[in-house]
Design a protein around this motif. Structure first.
Motif, PDB file in Angstrom:
ATOM      1  N   GLY A 131     -36.968  75.630  13.778  1.00 58.24           N
ATOM      2  CA  GLY A 131     -37.605  76.935  13.801  1.00 58.24           C
ATOM      3  C   GLY A 131     -37.944  77.339  12.382  1.00 58.24           C
ATOM      4  O   GLY A 131     -37.727  76.588  11.429  1.00 58.24           O
ATOM      5  N   ALA A 132     -38.456  78.529  12.221  1.00 59.46           N
ATOM      6  CA  ALA A 132     -38.772  79.019  10.879  1.00 59.46           C
ATOM      7  C   ALA A 132     -37.509  79.202  10.049  1.00 59.46           C
ATOM      8  O   ALA A 132     -37.522  79.036   8.824  1.00 59.46           O
ATOM      9  N   ILE A 174     -33.472  77.577  21.943  1.00 57.04           N
ATOM     10  CA  ILE A 174     -32.387  78.055  21.084  1.00 57.04           C
ATOM     11  C   ILE A 174     -32.882  78.236  19.661  1.00 57.04           C
ATOM     12  O   ILE A 174     -32.483  79.185  18.966  1.00 57.04           O
ATOM     13  N   ALA A 175     -33.773  77.374  19.201  1.00 53.56           N
ATOM     14  CA  ALA A 175     -34.352  77.548  17.867  1.00 53.56           C
ATOM     15  C   ALA A 175     -35.115  78.865  17.780  1.00 53.56           C
ATOM     16  O   ALA A 175     -35.045  79.577  16.759  1.00 53.56           O
ATOM     17  N   ALA A 176     -35.847  79.210  18.830  1.00 49.96           N
ATOM     18  CA  ALA A 176     -36.578  80.479  18.842  1.00 49.96           C
ATOM     19  C   ALA A 176     -35.623  81.665  18.834  1.00 49.96           C
ATOM     20  O   ALA A 176     -35.865  82.672  18.150  1.00 49.96           O
ATOM     21  N   GLU A 177     -34.516  81.554  19.564  1.00 51.32           N
ATOM     22  CA  GLU A 177     -33.518  82.633  19.569  1.00 51.32           C
ATOM     23  C   GLU A 177     -32.836  82.755  18.209  1.00 51.32           C
ATOM     24  O   GLU A 177     -32.594  83.871  17.724  1.00 51.32           O
ATOM     25  N   ALA A 178     -32.560  81.629  17.584  1.00 55.43           N
ATOM     26  CA  ALA A 178     -31.955  81.668  16.250  1.00 55.43           C
ATOM     27  C   ALA A 178     -32.921  82.254  15.227  1.00 55.43           C
ATOM     28  O   ALA A 178     -32.503  82.925  14.278  1.00 55.43           O
ATOM     29  N   ASP A 179     -34.201  82.014  15.413  1.00 59.01           N
ATOM     30  CA  ASP A 179     -35.199  82.586  14.505  1.00 59.01           C
ATOM     31  C   ASP A 179     -35.215  84.105  14.562  1.00 59.01           C
ATOM     32  O   ASP A 179     -35.597  84.764  13.587  1.00 59.01           O
ATOM     33  N   ARG A 222     -27.905  91.331   1.428  1.00 62.25           N
ATOM     34  CA  ARG A 222     -27.432  90.643   0.236  1.00 62.25           C
ATOM     35  C   ARG A 222     -27.991  89.224   0.251  1.00 62.25           C
ATOM     36  O   ARG A 222     -28.340  88.698   1.304  1.00 62.25           O
ATOM     37  N   PRO A 223     -28.093  88.584  -0.911  1.00 65.82           N
ATOM     38  CA  PRO A 223     -28.646  87.223  -0.932  1.00 65.82           C
ATOM     39  C   PRO A 223     -27.805  86.258  -0.086  1.00 65.82           C
ATOM     40  O   PRO A 223     -26.585  86.250  -0.174  1.00 65.82           O
ATOM     41  N   TRP A 224     -28.464  85.498   0.741  1.00 62.59           N
ATOM     42  CA  TRP A 224     -27.843  84.390   1.456  1.00 62.59           C
ATOM     43  C   TRP A 224     -28.936  83.397   1.802  1.00 62.59           C
ATOM     44  O   TRP A 224     -30.111  83.641   1.527  1.00 62.59           O
ATOM     45  N   ALA A 225     -28.588  82.282   2.358  1.00 62.43           N
ATOM     46  CA  ALA A 225     -29.563  81.212   2.564  1.00 62.43           C
ATOM     47  C   ALA A 225     -30.701  81.619   3.490  1.00 62.43           C
ATOM     48  O   ALA A 225     -31.812  81.100   3.384  1.00 62.43           O
ATOM     49  N   GLY A 226     -30.427  82.525   4.438  1.00 62.85           N
ATOM     50  CA  GLY A 226     -31.461  82.958   5.364  1.00 62.85           C
ATOM     51  C   GLY A 226     -31.857  81.899   6.375  1.00 62.85           C
ATOM     52  O   GLY A 226     -32.997  81.877   6.855  1.00 62.85           O
ATOM     53  N   ARG A 227     -30.931  81.021   6.702  1.00 62.97           N
ATOM     54  CA  ARG A 227     -31.199  79.983   7.699  1.00 62.97           C
ATOM     55  C   ARG A 227     -29.868  79.579   8.335  1.00 62.97           C
ATOM     56  O   ARG A 227     -28.805  79.810   7.771  1.00 62.97           O
TER      57      ARG A 227
END
Length: 411
Positions: free
Chosen positions: A171-172, A190-195, A207-212
């Protein structure tokens, strides 16, 4: 792939259809792992350090493990290597203990690891009809050795690929790895839901984090339990497990491990809540330490998951409502022991619900930014100090405000 120490998990309590209440309970750590493989040898002779046989076995393992197997080509792997720690020889067979190191490209800030046992045979290799065999060393001192098997070291849970074919969906903001039997359509969903979960977690945790996020979807409940090295019964009825290490510093990305049976019982809304909760744990990993009270870490993750959902306290906290209406008002915020798995399910539900209501109260009374600040400070300082600095209050005052909130919600 085995993701590391288990940090938290989500039981499912059926409350109000169509949404199931999702809870996340920490584990003390992984228990007994898988049994030794059929070819494992206990007590066989160790090759003398630096001997010709040991050097030949090490060369064979190095040549064989120079790159990931072709069957894993769909998984974005880098830094693949086997570090041999010991070699044992039993006649024409040898067993090399090694640590596998690898990274998921774009996700792991540090190598993930897994203890492995590599089996080799001396002399001519297999006929190439299948299996992981290959890379015989040339003849000469130490003999010619060929790798014929690679498995988890005794007592170590397997990797996802040890259980069969691995599917991949991207996903993105998410990488989803599915175990044998998971369809491409299920992994893509599930990838779409996680996105959707990643931006929701970021909105709650600015706060800064990986964002994935990395999501593992084993092929079955039994496969999930094997990956985590725990009995199947501990995961029956659970929706998901979050794994990883808390605290700052480079580390492999946390893995969210989905129970395909429990997750499949959820509504679309329920699946979104569970993934947002788990993704919030991933986002807050660097700020979470042993000092962080579980009522704050679990309550914050539920607060992030329920933000904007419109769920009322009566809908999302039915166990707490029942207790308050019968006059059982909690005397204090849930202690860490209240989150232990395997006890009274109703009490466990109240611990999670009460924690969510406490974090919701803090956000309403002091503001979202103050709740985030409290979370950060509570991971570094004693809770009384964190409360004073972030909210300008103390624990008794917060507890009284929380109790008043419960009375008001469940009259």
């Amino acid at each position: 792939m085995f993701p590391g120490p288990v940090r938290s998990r989500h039981p499912l309590l059926r409350v109000l259809p169509p949404l199931a209440l999702l809870l996340c309970v920490p584990l003390a750590g992984c228990g007994p792992g898988t049994a030794p493989g059929p070819g494992s040898v206990s007590g066989s002779a160790s090759a003398p350090a630096g001997s010709a046989a040991e050097r030949a076995v090490r060369r064979a393992v190095a040549a064989w493990s120079a790159a990931p197997p072709q069957r894993l080509a769909a998984i974005p792997l880098e830094g693949w290597s086997y570090e041999v720690s010991s070699v044992r020889v039993d006649g024409v067979r040898a067993f090399a203990r090694a640590e596998l190191h690898y990274r998921l490209t774009g996700y792991d800030a540090a190598p993930a690891g897994s203890a492995r046992e590599v089996e080799l045979t001396r002399g001519s290799g297999p006929d190439g009809s299948g299996g992981p065999a290959g890379s015989a060393t040339p003849g000469g001192p130490g003999g010619s050795w060929t790798v014929v098997a690679d498995r988890p070291a005794p007592g170590t849970p397997p990797q996802l690929w040890d259980q069969g074919r691995v599917g991949v969906a991207r996903g993105a903001h998410a990488l989803v790895l599915g175990g044998d039997g998971q369809s491409p359509e299920a992994l893509a969903a599930i990838a779409a839901e996680a996105d959707e979960a990643v931006p929701a977690a970021s909105a709650a945790w600015p706060r800064p984090w990986a964002g994935r996020v990395v999501v593992l979807v084993p092929g079955s409940l039994e496969a999930m339990a094997a990956l985590l090295g725990r009995p199947v019964e501990e995961y029956r009825g659970l929706g998901a497990v979050t794994t990883g290490s808390t605290g700052a510093g480079p580390a492999p990305a946390d893995r969210v491990v989905v129970n395909p049976e429990g997750y499949g019982q959820l509504s679309a809304e329920g699946r979104q809540v569970i993934l947002t909760h788990e993704t919030t744990h991933v986002a807050t990993r660097a700020a979470t330490t042993a000092k962080t009270p579980l009522w704050l870490s679990e309550g914050f993750a539920d607060w992030a998951a329920y933000r904007g959902s419109g769920r009322s306290a009566a809908e999302a906290a039915p166990a707490t409502g029942r207790a308050v209406r019968r006059g059982d008002l909690p005397a204090e915020l849930p202690g860490n022991a209240a989150f232990a798995f395997g006890g009274d399910g109703e009490a466990l539900a109240r611990a999670y619900e009460g924690s969510w209501l406490a974090c919701r109260l803090i956000a309403r009374k002091w503001g979202d930014a103050a709740l985030v600040s409290l979370y950060e400070k509570a991971g570094r300082e004693p809770l009384p100090t964190a409360l004073e600095e972030a909210l300008g209050t103390d624990l008794p005052a917060l507890t009284r405000a929380w109790q008043e909130e419960l009375r008001g919600e469940f009259r």
